[in-house]
Scaffold this motif. Sequence first.
Motif, short mmCIF file in Angstrom:
data_model
loop_
_atom_site.label_atom_id
_atom_site.label_comp_id
_atom_site.label_asym_id
_atom_site.label_seq_id
_atom_site.Cartn_x
_atom_site.Cartn_y
_atom_site.Cartn_z
N UNK A 1 0.86 -1.21 -0.04
CA UNK A 1 0.11 -0.09 0.17
C UNK A 1 0.96 1.49 -0.13
N UNK A 2 0.24 2.32 -0.68
CA UNK A 2 1.21 3.41 -0.83
C UNK A 2 1.12 4.44 0.52
N UNK A 3 0.19 3.98 1.36
CA UNK A 3 0.26 4.81 2.64
C UNK A 3 0.87 3.91 3.91
N UNK A 4 1.41 2.79 3.63
CA UNK A 4 2.28 2.28 4.66
C UNK A 4 3.69 1.79 4.10
N UNK A 5 4.69 1.80 4.98
CA UNK A 5 5.91 1.61 4.83
C UNK A 5 6.39 0.61 5.61
N UNK A 6 6.89 -0.52 5.55
CA UNK A 6 7.47 -1.64 6.43
C UNK A 6 8.89 -1.80 5.97
N UNK B 1 10.19 -2.13 11.54
CA UNK B 1 9.57 -0.84 11.81
C UNK B 1 8.32 -0.70 10.69
N UNK B 2 7.39 -0.19 11.03
CA UNK B 2 6.27 0.17 10.26
C UNK B 2 5.73 1.49 10.34
N UNK B 3 5.44 2.21 9.28
CA UNK B 3 5.08 3.73 9.22
C UNK B 3 4.01 3.93 8.48
N UNK B 4 2.97 4.55 9.00
CA UNK B 4 1.73 4.64 8.03
C UNK B 4 1.48 6.32 7.81
N UNK B 5 0.77 6.77 6.77
CA UNK B 5 0.44 8.06 6.55
C UNK B 5 -1.00 8.18 6.62
N UNK C 1 -0.49 13.02 8.46
CA UNK C 1 0.24 12.69 9.93
C UNK C 1 0.86 11.36 9.69
N UNK C 2 1.92 11.20 9.89
CA UNK C 2 2.74 10.23 9.99
C UNK C 2 2.65 9.23 11.33
N UNK C 3 2.63 8.03 11.31
CA UNK C 3 2.52 7.17 12.52
C UNK C 3 3.62 6.14 12.32
N UNK C 4 4.58 5.91 13.48
CA UNK C 4 5.46 4.79 13.47
C UNK C 4 4.61 3.99 14.46
N UNK C 5 4.79 2.69 14.05
CA UNK C 5 4.24 1.74 14.89
C UNK C 5 4.84 0.27 14.61
N UNK C 6 5.02 -0.34 15.86
CA UNK C 6 5.65 -1.63 15.50
C UNK C 6 7.21 -1.78 15.43
N UNK C 7 7.87 -0.80 15.93
CA UNK C 7 9.17 -0.86 16.12
C UNK C 7 9.73 -1.76 17.07
N UNK C 8 10.53 -3.11 16.39
CA UNK C 8 11.01 -4.13 17.55
C UNK C 8 12.02 -4.80 16.86
#
Length: 155
Positions: free
Chosen positions: A53-58, A71-75, A89-96
Amino acid sequence: MLCIRQAVEDDVAELVRLRALLFETLGGDFFNPDGGDDWRDRLAAVLKEQITAGTVRILVVDGEHGLAACGIGTVEQRLPSPHLRNGRIGHVIGMVTDPAYRRRGHSRMIMRGLLDWFKEQEAARVDLYASSDGEPLYRSLGFADHPNPSLYRRP
């Protein structure tokens, strides 16, 4: 030499493993409520959809056997406002990072990659929730306390 890359569909099982590890590490009833493991199957299905998806970067770092870190980023497109001019707005989720690979710079590399991507996506702000272990890294990359208190409600 460390190398980050975008996740592919073959990484989904490892991404689920790392996300489960994150919740185990955070502990408590909020992150580990009773209710079974069916969330893992649902997570795998969503990751398969979102991976391109264009709104997600893993972003991931490979380890010797599976993934070392992710690490996962969403916009998200919100309504523009005085403090969020374009509403993006960007969100950083799941950094592990897997415990066997910690303290090697994987999370810093992934975060830099995500921050570059957020800039490309014209995110006006990037938010994240930091664990006590991760907070020093995020602060060193320019993150500060959010002015809005956070509340939540489960329907």
